[in-house]
Design an enzyme around this catalytic site. Sequence first.
Site, PDB file in Angstrom:
ATOM      1  N   GLY A   1       3.428  -1.175   4.485  1.00  0.00           N
ATOM      2  CA  GLY A   1       3.440   0.240   3.597  1.00  0.00           C
ATOM      3  C   GLY A   1       4.702   0.490   2.955  1.00  0.00           C
ATOM      4  O   GLY A   1       5.075   0.152   2.386  1.00  0.00           O
ATOM      5  N   GLY A   2       5.256   0.972   4.286  1.00  0.00           N
ATOM      6  CA  GLY A   2       6.451   1.819   4.810  1.00  0.00           C
ATOM      7  C   GLY A   2       7.708   0.894   3.029  1.00  0.00           C
ATOM      8  O   GLY A   2       8.076   2.160   2.515  1.00  0.00           O
TER       9      GLY A   2
ATOM     10  N   GLY B   1       3.310   2.069  10.256  1.00  0.00           N
ATOM     11  CA  GLY B   1       3.920   2.923  10.348  1.00  0.00           C
ATOM     12  C   GLY B   1       5.148   3.615  11.851  1.00  0.00           C
ATOM     13  O   GLY B   1       5.359   4.414  11.531  1.00  0.00           O
TER      14      GLY B   1
ATOM     15  N   ASN C   1       0.532  -1.591  -0.227  1.00  0.00           N
ATOM     16  CA  ASN C   1      -0.046   0.365  -0.178  1.00  0.00           C
ATOM     17  C   ASN C   1       1.282   1.715  -0.157  1.00  0.00           C
ATOM     18  O   ASN C   1       1.343   1.443   1.293  1.00  0.00           O
ATOM     19  CB  ASN C   1      -0.877  -0.533   0.871  1.00  0.00           C
ATOM     20  CG  ASN C   1      -1.687   0.779   1.355  1.00  0.00           C
ATOM     21  OD1 ASN C   1      -2.320   2.098   1.117  1.00  0.00           O
ATOM     22  ND2 ASN C   1      -2.614   0.965   2.677  1.00  0.00           N
ATOM     23  N   TRP C   2       1.166   2.176  -1.187  1.00  0.00           N
ATOM     24  CA  TRP C   2       1.746   2.955  -1.880  1.00  0.00           C
ATOM     25  C   TRP C   2       1.046   4.157  -0.729  1.00  0.00           C
ATOM     26  O   TRP C   2       1.684   5.873  -0.795  1.00  0.00           O
ATOM     27  CB  TRP C   2       2.183   3.224  -2.796  1.00  0.00           C
ATOM     28  CG  TRP C   2       2.919   2.838  -3.479  1.00  0.00           C
ATOM     29  CD1 TRP C   2       3.511   1.782  -3.345  1.00  0.00           C
ATOM     30  CD2 TRP C   2       3.985   2.574  -4.504  1.00  0.00           C
ATOM     31  NE1 TRP C   2       4.364   0.390  -3.657  1.00  0.00           N
ATOM     32  CE2 TRP C   2       4.516   1.394  -5.223  1.00  0.00           C
ATOM     33  CE3 TRP C   2       3.854   3.662  -5.543  1.00  0.00           C
ATOM     34  CZ2 TRP C   2       5.226   1.565  -5.826  1.00  0.00           C
ATOM     35  CZ3 TRP C   2       4.179   3.511  -7.016  1.00  0.00           C
ATOM     36  CH2 TRP C   2       5.190   2.237  -6.654  1.00  0.00           C
ATOM     37  N   LYS C   3      -0.013   3.702  -0.155  1.00  0.00           N
ATOM     38  CA  LYS C   3      -0.804   5.061   0.166  1.00  0.00           C
ATOM     39  C   LYS C   3      -0.254   6.625   0.222  1.00  0.00           C
ATOM     40  O   LYS C   3      -0.649   6.170  -2.163  1.00  0.00           O
ATOM     41  CB  LYS C   3      -0.385   6.085   2.214  1.00  0.00           C
ATOM     42  CG  LYS C   3      -0.314   4.161   2.586  1.00  0.00           C
ATOM     43  CD  LYS C   3       0.581   4.470   4.252  1.00  0.00           C
ATOM     44  CE  LYS C   3      -0.242   3.587   4.844  1.00  0.00           C
ATOM     45  NZ  LYS C   3       0.032   3.319   6.671  1.00  0.00           N
TER      46      LYS C   3
ATOM     47  N   GLU D   1      -6.541   5.338   7.974  1.00  0.00           N
ATOM     48  CA  GLU D   1      -6.194   6.601   7.756  1.00  0.00           C
ATOM     49  C   GLU D   1      -7.411   6.968   7.253  1.00  0.00           C
ATOM     50  O   GLU D   1      -7.739   8.196   6.926  1.00  0.00           O
ATOM     51  CB  GLU D   1      -5.106   5.996   6.839  1.00  0.00           C
ATOM     52  CG  GLU D   1      -3.979   6.253   8.005  1.00  0.00           C
ATOM     53  CD  GLU D   1      -2.336   5.169   7.222  1.00  0.00           C
ATOM     54  OE1 GLU D   1      -2.464   5.289   5.735  1.00  0.00           O
ATOM     55  OE2 GLU D   1      -1.570   4.958   7.606  1.00  0.00           O
TER      56      GLU D   1
ATOM     57  N   HIS E   1      -9.337   1.098   5.661  1.00  0.00           N
ATOM     58  CA  HIS E   1      -8.359   1.774   6.102  1.00  0.00           C
ATOM     59  C   HIS E   1      -8.597   2.401   7.594  1.00  0.00           C
ATOM     60  O   HIS E   1      -8.823   3.115   7.527  1.00  0.00           O
ATOM     61  CB  HIS E   1      -7.137   2.274   5.042  1.00  0.00           C
ATOM     62  CG  HIS E   1      -5.526   2.052   5.750  1.00  0.00           C
ATOM     63  ND1 HIS E   1      -4.900   2.874   6.053  1.00  0.00           N
ATOM     64  CD2 HIS E   1      -4.685   1.622   5.356  1.00  0.00           C
ATOM     65  CE1 HIS E   1      -3.792   2.606   7.022  1.00  0.00           C
ATOM     66  NE2 HIS E   1      -3.825   1.405   6.474  1.00  0.00           N
TER      67      HIS E   1
ATOM     68  N   GLU F   1      -5.247  -4.998  10.494  1.00  0.00           N
ATOM     69  CA  GLU F   1      -3.919  -3.322  10.969  1.00  0.00           C
ATOM     70  C   GLU F   1      -4.192  -3.411  12.107  1.00  0.00           C
ATOM     71  O   GLU F   1      -4.905  -2.337  12.804  1.00  0.00           O
ATOM     72  CB  GLU F   1      -3.991  -3.111   9.940  1.00  0.00           C
ATOM     73  CG  GLU F   1      -3.620  -3.595   7.861  1.00  0.00           C
ATOM     74  CD  GLU F   1      -3.054  -1.923   7.095  1.00  0.00           C
ATOM     75  OE1 GLU F   1      -2.538  -2.461   6.574  1.00  0.00           O
ATOM     76  OE2 GLU F   1      -4.148  -1.255   7.412  1.00  0.00           O
TER      77      GLU F   1
ATOM     78  N   SER G   1       4.240  -2.396  10.473  1.00  0.00           N
ATOM     79  CA  SER G   1       5.507  -2.307  10.356  1.00  0.00           C
ATOM     80  C   SER G   1       5.985  -3.420  10.151  1.00  0.00           C
ATOM     81  O   SER G   1       6.305  -4.711  10.268  1.00  0.00           O
ATOM     82  CB  SER G   1       6.260  -1.682  11.922  1.00  0.00           C
ATOM     83  OG  SER G   1       5.314  -0.280  11.964  1.00  0.00           O
TER      84      SER G   1
HETATM   85  O1  LIG Z   1      -0.917   1.082   6.815  1.00  0.00           O
HETATM   86  C1  LIG Z   1      -0.372  -0.666   6.598  1.00  0.00           C
HETATM   87  C2  LIG Z   1      -1.061  -0.893   5.336  1.00  0.00           C
HETATM   88  O2  LIG Z   1      -1.476  -0.511   4.712  1.00  0.00           O
HETATM   89  C3  LIG Z   1       1.141  -0.850   7.261  1.00  0.00           C
HETATM   90  O3  LIG Z   1       1.753   0.646   7.362  1.00  0.00           O
HETATM   91  P1  LIG Z   1       3.210  -0.187   7.526  1.00  0.00           P
HETATM   92  O4  LIG Z   1       3.926  -0.677   6.984  1.00  0.00           O
HETATM   93  O5  LIG Z   1       4.267   1.741   6.957  1.00  0.00           O
HETATM   94  O6  LIG Z   1       3.817   0.426   9.049  1.00  0.00           O
END
Ligand SMILES: O=C(CO)COP(=O)(O)O
Length: 249
Positions: free
Chosen positions: A225-226, A170, A10-12, A96, A94, A164, A204
Amino acid sequence: MPRQKLIAGNWKMNGLAADLEFLDAIGPAAAAADAEVLICPPATLLAEAARRAGAHGIMVGGQDCHAAVSGAHTGDISAAMLRDAGASHVIVGHSERRCDHGENDGIVRDKAVAALEAGLVPVICVGETQQEREAGRQEAVIAAQLAGSLPENRGQRELVIAYEPVWAIGTGLTAEPEDVQAMHAFIRSRLPDPASTRILYGGSVKPDNASTLLGLPDVDGALVGGASLKADDFIPIIQAGCRESQLFR
Ligand SMILES: O=C(CO)COP(=O)(O)O
């Protein structure tokens, strides 16, 4: 029938056209993997990402969709539009989006229904906050999110759940493997198709913890994510998913 692992990135709100080189960089690892690979770039890159990803057998997905098929919803994107751009999946609910855009379970369910109707696989996210876990309420919170967010009648159509924990996103903090396994088993016990539904872990996930997490019996993949932004981080996660898939055969 073992569930094939799904490794999703997920590149956000990250990524410009030049960053799609990532797809060519991970292509050989994805093509060789006994695991499915899905990348969810920002909507601006979706069509071009789908074109480039297809050559490597990589799937692409949206990060959100509107519940309506079309209409006066400035700035929004429908599931049908994502599909038209080449997506096979879409992330809905999600944390967020739940937090930044006030999306509640009912909205998430409507989006998941719209995704199914457009022929997309919804990746429905659930997760508790740190406060909720400290209060020992994590199972109640997740049970309520599942009850409210999952479409009621989906027939044979596939959906994916992503667990999640909000406090692990993050932050570099991952849930303990025992807690992840316990929650995934709990989620599975609440699903109408427990044996065939894939449950991803997100929060993470990094190259150094991917094998442990993906080796847990009820973890069917990762939502990253990251570490999905750099090929050097994402390739070892794909490879961990592939190894753990093979161990289950
Ligand atoms: O929200 C995430 C994937 O949707 C997880 O993000 P991180 O891997 O950066 O913690």
